[in-house]
Write a protein that holds these residues in place. Structure first.
Motif, short mmCIF file in Angstrom:
data_model
loop_
_atom_site.label_atom_id
_atom_site.label_comp_id
_atom_site.label_asym_id
_atom_site.label_seq_id
_atom_site.Cartn_x
_atom_site.Cartn_y
_atom_site.Cartn_z
N ASN A 137 -0.51 -54.74 30.72
CA ASN A 137 0.56 -53.78 31.00
C ASN A 137 0.09 -52.34 30.88
O ASN A 137 0.64 -51.45 31.53
CB ASN A 137 1.73 -54.01 30.04
CG ASN A 137 2.64 -55.13 30.49
OD1 ASN A 137 2.90 -55.27 31.68
ND2 ASN A 137 3.11 -55.93 29.55
N LEU A 193 -6.80 -60.44 16.16
CA LEU A 193 -5.50 -59.79 16.35
C LEU A 193 -5.07 -59.01 15.11
O LEU A 193 -4.66 -57.85 15.20
CB LEU A 193 -4.45 -60.87 16.68
CG LEU A 193 -3.03 -60.41 16.94
CD1 LEU A 193 -2.94 -59.66 18.25
CD2 LEU A 193 -2.05 -61.59 16.94
N GLY A 209 -4.28 -53.61 27.11
CA GLY A 209 -3.57 -54.76 27.66
C GLY A 209 -3.36 -54.68 29.16
O GLY A 209 -3.63 -53.65 29.79
N ALA A 263 -3.07 -63.10 26.63
CA ALA A 263 -2.25 -64.25 26.22
C ALA A 263 -0.96 -63.76 25.55
O ALA A 263 0.11 -64.34 25.75
CB ALA A 263 -3.03 -65.15 25.27
N ALA A 264 -1.08 -62.68 24.81
CA ALA A 264 0.11 -62.11 24.16
C ALA A 264 1.11 -61.60 25.19
O ALA A 264 2.31 -61.59 24.97
CB ALA A 264 -0.29 -60.99 23.21
N GLU A 265 0.59 -61.21 26.34
CA GLU A 265 1.45 -60.66 27.40
C GLU A 265 1.89 -61.74 28.38
O GLU A 265 2.38 -61.43 29.48
CB GLU A 265 0.69 -59.54 28.14
CG GLU A 265 0.28 -58.40 27.25
CD GLU A 265 -0.57 -57.38 27.98
OE1 GLU A 265 -0.07 -56.28 28.23
OE2 GLU A 265 -1.74 -57.68 28.30
N HIS A 266 1.69 -62.97 27.98
CA HIS A 266 1.95 -64.15 28.80
C HIS A 266 3.09 -64.01 29.82
O HIS A 266 2.91 -64.26 31.00
CB HIS A 266 2.21 -65.33 27.87
CG HIS A 266 2.39 -66.64 28.55
ND1 HIS A 266 3.62 -67.16 28.85
CD2 HIS A 266 1.49 -67.53 29.01
CE1 HIS A 266 3.47 -68.32 29.45
NE2 HIS A 266 2.19 -68.58 29.55
N ASP A 267 4.25 -63.60 29.34
CA ASP A 267 5.43 -63.57 30.20
C ASP A 267 5.41 -62.46 31.24
O ASP A 267 6.21 -62.44 32.17
CB ASP A 267 6.71 -63.43 29.36
CG ASP A 267 7.07 -64.73 28.66
OD1 ASP A 267 6.19 -65.60 28.56
OD2 ASP A 267 8.23 -64.87 28.24
N ASP A 268 4.51 -61.50 31.05
CA ASP A 268 4.42 -60.40 32.00
C ASP A 268 3.36 -60.65 33.06
O ASP A 268 3.19 -59.84 33.98
CB ASP A 268 4.03 -59.09 31.27
CG ASP A 268 5.15 -58.63 30.36
OD1 ASP A 268 6.32 -58.79 30.73
OD2 ASP A 268 4.85 -58.11 29.27
N GLU A 277 -9.11 -66.00 17.21
CA GLU A 277 -8.26 -65.06 17.95
C GLU A 277 -7.27 -64.36 17.00
O GLU A 277 -7.02 -63.17 17.11
CB GLU A 277 -7.47 -65.80 19.04
CG GLU A 277 -8.30 -66.25 20.24
CD GLU A 277 -8.57 -65.12 21.24
OE1 GLU A 277 -8.05 -64.00 21.05
OE2 GLU A 277 -9.30 -65.36 22.22
N GLY A 278 -6.72 -65.12 16.08
CA GLY A 278 -5.77 -64.57 15.12
C GLY A 278 -6.43 -63.55 14.20
O GLY A 278 -5.85 -62.51 13.90
N GLY A 309 -7.38 -62.76 24.94
CA GLY A 309 -6.51 -62.81 23.78
C GLY A 309 -5.35 -61.85 23.94
O GLY A 309 -4.18 -62.21 23.76
N ILE A 310 -5.65 -60.64 24.36
CA ILE A 310 -4.60 -59.64 24.53
C ILE A 310 -3.69 -60.02 25.70
O ILE A 310 -2.49 -59.83 25.66
CB ILE A 310 -5.20 -58.22 24.70
CG1 ILE A 310 -4.15 -57.15 24.49
CG2 ILE A 310 -5.90 -58.06 26.03
CD1 ILE A 310 -4.73 -55.75 24.32
#
Lengths: 187, 187
Positions: free
Chosen positions: A23, A162, A21, A105-110, A158-159, A102-103
């Motif tokens: 992060n 995941l 990711g 997008a999960a970290e969107h807020d970061d 994507e799901g 995709g990965i």
DNA sequence: ACCTGAACACCGTTCAAGT
DNA sequence: ACCTGAACACCGTTCAAGT
């Protein structure tokens, strides 16, 4: 002599992000991989956001080329969609990696805004391509229905990636894609 | 006086993870939220992995209770699945947050083993519940087909959430779920 | 039983300095 | 043009010390 440092950095960083990711991407680790000091990475990419945005941009560009190659190589919708889902499958078979965007997008807020924008573009190019594919066959669906189905296919793929990744089991991906096909979500 | 510190920590941490992921969870920030020093968090949860695992465990337990409530309240499969997708919708309507275990699944490679195990259990309880739901109506599907369809529904819903969150647009979630229903993936 | 300050090795980032 | 060492404020973690 084996190529420019900037490309080497991007290749190593891409693998890192697909595994851990945005992060999980560390300039210091990256520097060790490439064989320079972390401050040197900043020479090529002033901030982590610059690097992340460059990765996502190149990733989307490459995806467009690959997908369009599918359309040119085959008139058959089923064949094209199989090739499409196989692209996402190949990330998993490459050490259980995930789609770069995709990965992220999960970290969107970061994500810094410039990265977020490029990640959004990946969704756009996928949906656009799927709309093009679905529109080739004649169908009674409205343009809006086609767009929503394209979005649904992208989200479902994507799901599947995941969840399969979470299980560390590529068979989960294959079974899920097959279930999508049986249900009629995939052409 | 208003309740034990441990529960307060978990509530704050849960919100943090649903917004920023496991990697985005900071003991120091968490400590500021709760009003203690970061070393005190370690008194209640020795490592970040302990906290993450506790969060995922509680999350799965709560999900089981909520889902089983749906089965008891209604005999109608369509109604139950609507309530099910609405649970995932509510995370998005709560400041564009994501399913705790969905976001953690994306961070798979960064998770300590104890967290990974609890995240996996969330998939299990979802698939089990969906199998129970799909099995209520008589159907000609084999047990294995039903299990794969349950897995596909779970994966598709997670994907819809992931993509909608990336766009920061809950309408994307609604449209995607509706497209799943139209295609016949959702009952 | 619960909390804390101080230390450790990490992180991204900056910048003056080197070639 | 490209790289570096040193510094800054962050991070999770540990631990002896406080109450």
């Amino acid at each position: 002599m084996t190529g420019d440092t900037k490309a080497t950095i991007m290749d190593a960083a891409r693998a890192m992000v697909q595994a851990r990711g945005y992060n999980g991407l560390s300039f210091r680790e990256l520097a060790k991989d490439v064989g320079v000091k972390s401050a040197s990475i900043h020479y090529h990419f002033p901030t982590k956001g610059d690097l992340g945005a460059a990765l996502a941009r190149r990733y989307s560009d490459e995806a467009v080329d690959i997908f369009n190659g599918f359309l040119e190589a085959s008139q058959d919708t089923e064949t094209c969609i199989k090739k499409y889902t196989d692209v996402f499958r190949s990330a998993l078979s490459n050490n259980n990696r995930m789609c770069l965007c995709g990965i992220m997008a999960a970290e969107h807020d970061d994500l810094p805004p410039e990265v977020r924008a490029e990640v959004d573009r990946f969704t756009d190019v996928n949906v656009e391509w799927l709309v093009k594919l679905l529109s080739r066959g004649r169908s009674k669906a409205t343009a809006e229905e086609t767009r929503q189905r394209a979005l649904a296919i992208f989200a479902a793929v994507e799901g599947a990636q995941l969840v399969a990744r979470g299980r560390g089991d590529i068979a989960v991906y294959d079974q899920t894609i097959e279930a999508y096909r049986r249900a009629g979500l995939l052409p």
